[in-house]
Structures are given as structure tokens and as C-alpha cells.
Design a protein around this motif. Sequence first.
Motif, PDB file in Angstrom:
ATOM      1  N   CYS A  84       0.830  -1.214   0.000  1.00 58.05           N
ATOM      2  CA  CYS A  84       0.000   0.000   0.000  1.00 58.05           C
ATOM      3  C   CYS A  84       0.866   1.266   0.000  1.00 58.05           C
ATOM      4  O   CYS A  84       0.545   2.253  -0.675  1.00 58.05           O
ATOM      5  CB  CYS A  84      -0.963   0.005   1.186  1.00 58.05           C
ATOM      6  SG  CYS A  84      -0.178  -0.194   2.793  1.00 58.05           S
ATOM      7  N   CYS A 102      -1.248  -8.432   4.039  1.00 61.61           N
ATOM      8  CA  CYS A 102      -0.452  -7.320   4.546  1.00 61.61           C
ATOM      9  C   CYS A 102       0.998  -7.764   4.706  1.00 61.61           C
ATOM     10  O   CYS A 102       1.305  -8.727   5.423  1.00 61.61           O
ATOM     11  CB  CYS A 102      -1.012  -6.849   5.881  1.00 61.61           C
ATOM     12  SG  CYS A 102      -0.010  -5.552   6.641  1.00 61.61           S
ATOM     13  N   THR A 124      -7.217  -0.609   2.521  1.00 66.51           N
ATOM     14  CA  THR A 124      -6.324   0.549   2.459  1.00 66.51           C
ATOM     15  C   THR A 124      -7.049   1.697   1.772  1.00 66.51           C
ATOM     16  O   THR A 124      -7.590   1.527   0.675  1.00 66.51           O
ATOM     17  CB  THR A 124      -5.040   0.207   1.684  1.00 66.51           C
ATOM     18  OG1 THR A 124      -4.284  -0.728   2.429  1.00 66.51           O
ATOM     19  CG2 THR A 124      -4.193   1.455   1.458  1.00 66.51           C
ATOM     20  N   ILE A 136      -2.325   7.398   4.632  1.00 69.25           N
ATOM     21  CA  ILE A 136      -3.053   6.152   4.387  1.00 69.25           C
ATOM     22  C   ILE A 136      -3.789   5.750   5.654  1.00 69.25           C
ATOM     23  O   ILE A 136      -3.252   5.843   6.768  1.00 69.25           O
ATOM     24  CB  ILE A 136      -2.093   5.028   3.977  1.00 69.25           C
ATOM     25  CG1 ILE A 136      -1.314   5.402   2.710  1.00 69.25           C
ATOM     26  CG2 ILE A 136      -2.852   3.722   3.767  1.00 69.25           C
ATOM     27  CD1 ILE A 136      -0.230   4.397   2.363  1.00 69.25           C
ATOM     28  N   ASN A 138      -5.485   2.313   7.215  1.00 63.40           N
ATOM     29  CA  ASN A 138      -5.595   0.862   7.098  1.00 63.40           C
ATOM     30  C   ASN A 138      -6.456   0.336   8.241  1.00 63.40           C
ATOM     31  O   ASN A 138      -6.186   0.649   9.414  1.00 63.40           O
ATOM     32  CB  ASN A 138      -4.225   0.186   7.167  1.00 63.40           C
ATOM     33  CG  ASN A 138      -3.389   0.450   5.926  1.00 63.40           C
ATOM     34  OD1 ASN A 138      -3.914   0.824   4.889  1.00 63.40           O
ATOM     35  ND2 ASN A 138      -2.082   0.247   6.045  1.00 63.40           N
TER      36      ASN A 138
END
Length: 566
Positions: A84, A102, A124, A136, A138
Motif C-alpha cells: 500500500c 499485509c 487501504t 493512508i 488501514n
Amino acid sequence: MTNDHHVRELATLKAIAETLNQSNDLAFMLDTVLGRLLEVTGLTFGWIFLVGRNNEYECVADRNLPPGLLHEDKRLMRCGSCWCMDRYRDCRLTNAVNILNCKRLDTARTGKTGDTCGFTHHATVPLRIGERRFGILNVGAAGKTHFSAEELALLQAVAFQIGVAVERVRLHEAEQRRAELFARLGAFSRALAASPSGDDARARLKERSMRLIAEHFDWPLAALLDRCGQSFVPRGLSAGGALLTPPGRRIPLSDAAWLKEAAEHQGAKEWENADLSVLLPRQNDGDDSAAMAAQWPSVMTVPIVYGGGSACGVLLVARPEAGGLTAADGAVLEAIAEHMAVAMENVRFEEHRRELARLEERNRLARDLHDSVSQMLFSISMTAKGVEALLDGSDTARAKASVKDMQELSRDALKEMRTLIMQLRPPGIEKGIVEALKEYGARLGLLVSMRADGRLDLPAVVEEAIWRIGQEALNNAAKHGGSPEVDVTLSVRPHEAVLTIRDYGRGIELSRSGAPGQASYGLAIMQERAEALGGRFRLDSSAGQGTTVEAAIPLRPDQRGGLTER
């Protein structure tokens, strides 16, 4: 989408919006909103990365991380990369997406850093507003490997709200920073206005400027460099609020081409890879200054231009964190450079003024020598020739009378010469300005009544001005007053020194404007001396009523020196 699901979505957005509007503390706000998001969505864990301008990132909030990600103070959350983050940096992460697996959780499992509690996947979501990107979000849950389109749409809406809140908080912080910097700029400007004077005023002004920058601003590193032909010379350096001695050498343009560009750039310029090793002193014999330079990835420069010409120097500030300097820092840095340029011009003008004053003083002494001593010496010379002729004719009586005239003329010439010499540097000045004025008046045949109050520890430049003004006033009283009695008062107050000289003689006819009816070079000189130091001059006189001269010279808190009365 069911009606109940739509209601839950609206309730989630409402709860998040309320949370985001409760604080201006970014870290606290993001931690709180992350917890609230997990609560209303039923998700289990999550974290928020904020990404800087140079793609450096920081995990500013996290909830319910498994032990595998908590290992070594969350090392896996502070360094390394992942799918990501790579997509975000490449600008390929534009909407909320599913992450199949992940990488950070995989690394925790393979590295056996601790239990991952069944966490394997997360969604994400980029935090952004239009083209502005912030980081970001998550989020995930144990056993959850897929997010529906509705869930991703909700997370996208939440991320947009977070992005708006991040922008609001950063704008608020930027305005606070700007207000703080300009408040400090005001204090810096007022302190810098007390410019030094003297033969080394320029060097002391640069040193003072760097000291004030270290005192009033929180830049960890600041430096001042002069452009000297094809090289730069460090003139001042402050690090951590302390003044350091810069390297005593020239920096060729070939060793720091970026400094040449900085000097020629209009306004403030930020640098990402500037080499500061040429500026920083070595920490010890075995330590290269390049190690220190690596600690300052955020550098900003501004040229300093004196007298409207080309750049004469560069002012530099730096921070150890990337992106640590903002537009507000640049605006204040430009203002500081302008203040320093104005202060340097004032010093230059003061130097010129002092040089003109010295020339005027020499011209005045030359005129006095011509009008008095020179004329007397000429008379002595002519009388001596007359004596020679009288002696040839055996007229000894007239010759003796002429010799007596020569003696009187020589005494007058000697007295006048001593008076002129005393004007340059009178005996007794080492005892203090009060004693010097009193002795000078006595040598002129005046009965001086002297009074002084306050702490007479005057700066040299103020003492000189008071001495010269007092000299001229006493000269005028002796030559034109017609009365030997003179009162002299020197009063030193917290912010100014005031000299008052009053005689009881015939006085001066003043015009309606308050100026002497006939032009007086001496009075003009006294007024110029007072006003050159920012002071004021007053003359009060009338025919038969005596004359009062008053000169007030301001004192600045930074001024030190002078002589103390004993």
C-alpha cells in the motif's frame, strides 16, 4: 443496500464528523477518530500513516495492533515498505481497495516477532482532498479477507473527512506558526534597531544579528555568509541557541555551487540536499563535519542585499526534520534579511556621517587657526621686522615697546593654540565628562557651576557628543556671553542623557522661527551632533537675558561603555 445499512452508514459518518471537530491536536484527533471508526464499523484493528513531502512516513495512530507489530517499539510500523505504501508513493493508490495480504503482518509471522492474532488482511484508503494527499488509513478484522463495495465506499467517505480535518488542523498550525514567527520578528526588529557604532560596527552588527536570531527564533541552525568575490566567508553561526565560531576560511564557489545559486535567487529558497559540511565546525579531531551536515535535510536560504545592489551575503536556517521549514519561515526569513540590510545601511551612513563630522571639525580648526593664531603670528612677524628697523636707527624706546607688543601677541597666540588643542582632547577627560567640562570652562576664564545626577556611565559615542556640544556652548559663552557665570547640568535618565548649559550674558537675538538671527556655524554643529544620535537640541535666548543650550541624547539598553564619574 438496505435502509438499515444506509442509516448505519449515515450514523457512522455523523459520529466521525463530530469526533473530527472536537480538537486541533492532530495526533489526538486521529487516534480518537480511529477508535471511533473501529467501534461503529465493528472492525478490530487499524492504523494511520501520515506521509511527508519527501515520502517519509509516520504512524501517528494505531489501535489493537497484534504483539507481532508491537515488537521492538513497533519497529515494523516505523520502517520498511509495503504494497500500500509503494502504491501510494507511485500515485497509484487513489481509492479505497482490498489488500489481499499485509506485508507487515507477513514479516511479523515469518520473523516470529510475536502473535498476529489471526490478522492477515486489511483495507487501504488514501487520505486526500483532490490532488492534495496526506497519508493512508488501514483497517481490518481477524478472519476478514474481503471488504464489500459498500464498506469501501464508507471507508472512502470517512477518509475524505479525515483528509479535510488534517488540512484544517495543518492550516490552523500554519497560521499559529506564522503569527508566532511574526511576533518574534517584531521583537527581533526592535532589538536590531539598536545598531552598534564605532570602527568595527559592521562586524559587531553581524554578530549581534546572529545572537538575536538565536535568541528570538527556534531554528536549530542558522548561519550568515558574506559573498567575497569567488568565495563565501562564514560570519556567524548559531546551533541549538548557542553562538559558535564559524570555520575561519573562505568557501570557494566550486565547493558550494548551491550557495552561489542561493545568493542569486530572488527571495527565500528551500533546499533538500544542501551540503552544510563547509559551514559546520568539526566536533573533534577524528569526526568529519559531513556527519553533522547529514542531520539537516531541511535548509532554507535568503540573499541579503545591501544598498540596493547585488547580493552581498546569504542568511541560512535549517531543521533536522525533512519538510520542517514552511512558507511562514520563508516570509520571516526574507523580512529578517531586509531588516539586516537596512541596519547595515544605517551603520554605513553613520560611518559616513562621522567621517564628515571629522572633516568639519578639521575645517573649523583650520579656520580658527587662520582667524586667530595665524593672524597673530603674522602680526608678530611684521612687528619683528619693525623692531629690526628701529634698532638700526637706534630708536631703542620704540623698539622696546614693539618687543612688548610681540610678547603680548605671542602670549595670546599661545593661549589660543592651547584652547584649540584642548578641544581635541582636554586634560582631565579621564576623570569623567563632568570634570572635563568644568576644567575646560575654567581655562576659558568662566566660573562654572556644575551639577550632575544619575549614573554617568555613558557610551563612548554619547560621551563624545556631549563633550563636543558642551565645548561649543562654553566657547560661545566665553566669547560672546559677556558674563563669566555659567551653570552646567548633566542629567542621566533611564532612556536619555540631557546636557543643559546656561549663561547670564547678553543673549542672542532669535528670529520668529527660534533660530539665531545671524547664521551660527557652532550652533548648527551642536544641533547636528544631537540629531545624528536621534536626540534633540534646544536654544533659548533673548537680548540681555542670557542663553540656555539643551541637548538630549537617547540611551539604548544595549549601550555600554563610557566613563564613570568619580
